[in-house]
Design a protein around this motif. Structure first.
Motif, PDB file in Angstrom:
ATOM      1  N   GLU A  54       0.831  -1.197   0.000  1.00  0.00           N
ATOM      2  CA  GLU A  54       0.000   0.000   0.000  1.00  0.00           C
ATOM      3  C   GLU A  54       0.871   1.255   0.000  1.00  0.00           C
ATOM      4  OE1 GLU A  54      -2.347  -3.120   2.298  1.00  0.00           O
ATOM      5  OE2 GLU A  54      -0.297  -2.383   2.364  1.00  0.00           O
ATOM      6  N   ALA A  55       0.315   2.348  -0.479  1.00  0.00           N
ATOM      7  CA  ALA A  55       1.041   3.614  -0.436  1.00  0.00           C
ATOM      8  C   ALA A  55       1.228   4.023   1.028  1.00  0.00           C
ATOM      9  CB  ALA A  55       0.274   4.690  -1.195  1.00  0.00           C
ATOM     10  N   THR A  56       2.408   4.531   1.352  1.00  0.00           N
ATOM     11  CA  THR A  56       2.712   4.997   2.704  1.00  0.00           C
ATOM     12  C   THR A  56       1.872   6.230   3.009  1.00  0.00           C
ATOM     13  OG1 THR A  56       4.941   4.109   2.642  1.00  0.00           O
ATOM     14  CG2 THR A  56       4.566   5.945   4.144  1.00  0.00           C
ATOM     15  N   THR A  57       1.333   6.289   4.230  1.00  0.00           N
ATOM     16  CA  THR A  57       0.554   7.467   4.631  1.00  0.00           C
ATOM     17  C   THR A  57       1.177   8.143   5.845  1.00  0.00           C
ATOM     18  OG1 THR A  57      -0.976   6.163   5.980  1.00  0.00           O
ATOM     19  CG2 THR A  57      -1.647   6.627   3.710  1.00  0.00           C
ATOM     20  N   PHE A  58       1.069   9.456   5.877  1.00  0.00           N
ATOM     21  CA  PHE A  58       1.567  10.308   6.954  1.00  0.00           C
ATOM     22  C   PHE A  58       0.369  11.107   7.458  1.00  0.00           C
ATOM     23  CE2 PHE A  58       2.832  14.572   8.209  1.00  0.00           C
ATOM     24  CZ  PHE A  58       3.876  14.345   9.097  1.00  0.00           C
ATOM     25  N   THR A  59       0.104  11.034   8.766  1.00  0.00           N
ATOM     26  CA  THR A  59      -1.043  11.737   9.345  1.00  0.00           C
ATOM     27  C   THR A  59      -0.568  12.652  10.460  1.00  0.00           C
ATOM     28  OG1 THR A  59      -2.491   9.856   8.859  1.00  0.00           O
ATOM     29  CG2 THR A  59      -3.287  11.446  10.470  1.00  0.00           C
ATOM     30  N   THR A  60      -1.087  13.868  10.475  1.00  0.00           N
ATOM     31  CA  THR A  60      -0.869  14.810  11.561  1.00  0.00           C
ATOM     32  C   THR A  60      -2.230  15.312  12.022  1.00  0.00           C
ATOM     33  OG1 THR A  60       0.115  16.922  12.204  1.00  0.00           O
ATOM     34  CG2 THR A  60      -0.448  16.678   9.887  1.00  0.00           C
ATOM     35  N   ASP A  61      -2.405  15.416  13.345  1.00  0.00           N
ATOM     36  CA  ASP A  61      -3.712  15.875  13.848  1.00  0.00           C
ATOM     37  C   ASP A  61      -3.762  17.390  14.067  1.00  0.00           C
ATOM     38  OD1 ASP A  61      -2.166  16.042  16.145  1.00  0.00           O
ATOM     39  OD2 ASP A  61      -3.609  15.033  17.432  1.00  0.00           O
ATOM     40  N   LYS A  62      -2.642  18.077  13.815  1.00  0.00           N
ATOM     41  CA  LYS A  62      -2.589  19.547  13.909  1.00  0.00           C
ATOM     42  C   LYS A  62      -1.822  20.063  12.691  1.00  0.00           C
ATOM     43  CE  LYS A  62      -3.921  20.117  18.424  1.00  0.00           C
ATOM     44  NZ  LYS A  62      -4.298  18.805  18.790  1.00  0.00           N
ATOM     45  N   ASP A  63      -2.014  21.340  12.379  1.00  0.00           N
ATOM     46  CA  ASP A  63      -1.268  21.956  11.294  1.00  0.00           C
ATOM     47  C   ASP A  63       0.218  21.991  11.658  1.00  0.00           C
ATOM     48  OD1 ASP A  63      -3.789  22.354  10.291  1.00  0.00           O
ATOM     49  OD2 ASP A  63      -3.702  24.539  10.304  1.00  0.00           O
ATOM     50  N   ILE A  64       1.083  21.814  10.663  1.00  0.00           N
ATOM     51  CA  ILE A  64       2.531  21.808  10.870  1.00  0.00           C
ATOM     52  C   ILE A  64       3.200  22.612   9.752  1.00  0.00           C
ATOM     53  CG2 ILE A  64       2.596  19.602  12.101  1.00  0.00           C
ATOM     54  CD1 ILE A  64       3.377  18.281   9.405  1.00  0.00           C
ATOM     55  N   GLN A  65       4.526  22.769   9.868  1.00  0.00           N
ATOM     56  CA  GLN A  65       5.306  23.396   8.805  1.00  0.00           C
ATOM     57  C   GLN A  65       6.458  22.480   8.425  1.00  0.00           C
ATOM     58  OE1 GLN A  65       6.787  27.315   9.470  1.00  0.00           O
ATOM     59  NE2 GLN A  65       4.767  28.225   9.648  1.00  0.00           N
ATOM     60  N   ILE A  66       6.639  22.332   7.126  1.00  0.00           N
ATOM     61  CA  ILE A  66       7.774  21.589   6.602  1.00  0.00           C
ATOM     62  C   ILE A  66       8.452  22.493   5.589  1.00  0.00           C
ATOM     63  CG2 ILE A  66       8.529  19.560   5.308  1.00  0.00           C
ATOM     64  CD1 ILE A  66       6.068  18.087   6.399  1.00  0.00           C
ATOM     65  N   ASP A  67       9.724  22.763   5.815  1.00  0.00           N
ATOM     66  CA  ASP A  67      10.498  23.637   4.940  1.00  0.00           C
ATOM     67  C   ASP A  67       9.800  24.990   4.752  1.00  0.00           C
ATOM     68  OD1 ASP A  67      12.825  24.090   3.399  1.00  0.00           O
ATOM     69  OD2 ASP A  67      11.746  23.610   1.541  1.00  0.00           O
ATOM     70  N   GLY A  68       9.199  25.492   5.824  1.00  0.00           N
ATOM     71  CA  GLY A  68       8.535  26.791   5.784  1.00  0.00           C
ATOM     72  C   GLY A  68       7.155  26.786   5.153  1.00  0.00           C
ATOM     73  N   THR A  69       6.693  25.633   4.695  1.00  0.00           N
ATOM     74  CA  THR A  69       5.375  25.522   4.063  1.00  0.00           C
ATOM     75  C   THR A  69       4.369  24.965   5.063  1.00  0.00           C
ATOM     76  OG1 THR A  69       6.368  25.157   1.895  1.00  0.00           O
ATOM     77  CG2 THR A  69       4.070  24.490   2.162  1.00  0.00           C
ATOM     78  N   HIS A  70       3.239  25.639   5.156  1.00  0.00           N
ATOM     79  CA  HIS A  70       2.162  25.246   6.063  1.00  0.00           C
ATOM     80  C   HIS A  70       1.459  24.001   5.505  1.00  0.00           C
ATOM     81  CE1 HIS A  70      -1.031  25.912   9.009  1.00  0.00           C
ATOM     82  NE2 HIS A  70      -1.886  25.632   8.040  1.00  0.00           N
ATOM     83  N   ILE A  71       1.338  22.969   6.330  1.00  0.00           N
ATOM     84  CA  ILE A  71       0.618  21.739   5.969  1.00  0.00           C
ATOM     85  C   ILE A  71      -0.561  21.606   6.931  1.00  0.00           C
ATOM     86  CG2 ILE A  71       0.769  19.217   5.818  1.00  0.00           C
ATOM     87  CD1 ILE A  71       2.518  20.476   3.773  1.00  0.00           C
ATOM     88  N   LYS A  72      -1.742  21.475   6.383  1.00  0.00           N
ATOM     89  CA  LYS A  72      -2.934  21.333   7.223  1.00  0.00           C
ATOM     90  C   LYS A  72      -3.005  19.944   7.857  1.00  0.00           C
ATOM     91  CE  LYS A  72      -5.698  24.602   4.668  1.00  0.00           C
ATOM     92  NZ  LYS A  72      -6.933  25.253   4.964  1.00  0.00           N
ATOM     93  N   ALA A  73      -3.665  19.873   8.993  1.00  0.00           N
ATOM     94  CA  ALA A  73      -3.901  18.583   9.645  1.00  0.00           C
ATOM     95  C   ALA A  73      -4.626  17.664   8.671  1.00  0.00           C
ATOM     96  CB  ALA A  73      -4.734  18.787  10.906  1.00  0.00           C
ATOM     97  N   GLY A  74      -4.246  16.396   8.675  1.00  0.00           N
ATOM     98  CA  GLY A  74      -4.887  15.440   7.780  1.00  0.00           C
ATOM     99  C   GLY A  74      -3.964  14.289   7.454  1.00  0.00           C
ATOM    100  N   THR A  75      -4.398  13.467   6.502  1.00  0.00           N
ATOM    101  CA  THR A  75      -3.626  12.304   6.068  1.00  0.00           C
ATOM    102  C   THR A  75      -3.154  12.541   4.642  1.00  0.00           C
ATOM    103  OG1 THR A  75      -4.841  10.821   7.519  1.00  0.00           O
ATOM    104  CG2 THR A  75      -3.696   9.811   5.660  1.00  0.00           C
ATOM    105  N   TYR A  76      -1.884  12.262   4.421  1.00  0.00           N
ATOM    106  CA  TYR A  76      -1.240  12.451   3.129  1.00  0.00           C
ATOM    107  C   TYR A  76      -0.541  11.156   2.735  1.00  0.00           C
ATOM    108  CZ  TYR A  76      -1.892  17.350   4.339  1.00  0.00           C
ATOM    109  OH  TYR A  76      -2.445  18.552   4.690  1.00  0.00           O
ATOM    110  N   SER A  77      -0.513  10.875   1.445  1.00  0.00           N
ATOM    111  CA  SER A  77       0.355   9.779   1.008  1.00  0.00           C
ATOM    112  C   SER A  77       1.754  10.362   0.854  1.00  0.00           C
ATOM    113  CB  SER A  77      -0.153   9.135  -0.284  1.00  0.00           C
ATOM    114  OG  SER A  77      -0.328  10.084  -1.304  1.00  0.00           O
ATOM    115  N   LEU A  78       2.752   9.539   1.166  1.00  0.00           N
ATOM    116  CA  LEU A  78       4.142   9.990   1.188  1.00  0.00           C
ATOM    117  C   LEU A  78       4.896   9.290   0.060  1.00  0.00           C
ATOM    118  CD1 LEU A  78       6.204  11.682   2.844  1.00  0.00           C
ATOM    119  CD2 LEU A  78       6.646   9.612   4.150  1.00  0.00           C
ATOM    120  N   TRP A  79       5.429  10.071  -0.863  1.00  0.00           N
ATOM    121  CA  TRP A  79       6.151   9.561  -2.019  1.00  0.00           C
ATOM    122  C   TRP A  79       7.557  10.145  -1.997  1.00  0.00           C
ATOM    123  CZ3 TRP A  79       3.300   6.185  -4.955  1.00  0.00           C
ATOM    124  CH2 TRP A  79       1.921   6.186  -4.718  1.00  0.00           C
TER     125      TRP A  79
END
Length: 184
Positions: free
Chosen positions: A79-104
């Motif tokens: 299965e595709a790898t998934t990354f989940t955060t329950d709060k908003d975060i920042q990666i490399d200065g970019t705002h990422i909303k809380a939620g589930t993302y597939s990680l490639w």
């Protein structure tokens, strides 16, 4: 109902049952070779969860061969790898909303591109082996340097550490690791 129509319905029903059974057995057998793992981590008030499958090295040359350089990888197996955060975060200065993302990822010899995609996929690749990722749903792509490891990691691993006000997401396999700093 004509006998011919009954036969066709029974044949189609049998094919559907065989198809579902075959898919179930195939997925179950692949888990023997690349078992699934769920990694959880808490940093301050943020909870992270990563779901992925962990292939083994088994004497193979991994990056640049089994996993080609410059091509999208599902970052694990099955299965595709998934990354989940329950709060908003920042990666490399970019705002990422809380939620589930597939990680490639796109591995290269000196750096990797890490891709967070807002669409989740039940399986990481199509039947022909090409990644299922739809780039139209890419939320963030960040490039991080490769960290050479002194010892070889037999099984692909994803883990977290807290350091200097950041949460670091590590991806490691064979003699290669990458670190993705996350600001909570």
């Amino acid at each position: 109902m004509p006998k011919f129509l009954k036969k066709i319905i029974f044949i189609l029903l049998g094919l559907v049952i065989i198809g579902y059974t075959g898919t179930y057995i195939l997925k179950r057998n692949t888990k023997k070779y690349s078992p699934e793992e769920i990694v959880t981590h808490k940093a301050e008030n943020v909870n992270f969860t990563v779901y992925y499958n962990r292939p083994y090295k088994k004497g193979r040359e991994i990056f640049g061969h089994l996993i080609p350089y410059g091509e999208v990888w599902r970052t694990g197996a099955n299965e595709a790898t998934t990354f989940t955060t329950d709060k908003d975060i920042q990666i490399d200065g970019t705002h990422i909303k809380a939620g589930t993302y597939s990680l490639w990822t796109i591995p290269n010899s000196n750096s990797w591109k890490i891709i967070f995609n807002s669409k989740t996929y039940t399986w990481g690749v199509h039947i022909d082996g090409t990644p299922k990722r739809d780039p139209n749903f890419d939320t963030l792509t960040v490039e991080v340097p490769v960290i050479p490891l002194l010892t070889s990691k037999e099984q692909f691993s994803i883990y977290f550490e807290n350091a200097n006000g950041f949460t670091i997401l590590y991806l490691a396999w064979d003699r290669t690791a990458v670190a993705i700093p996350i600001k909570v």
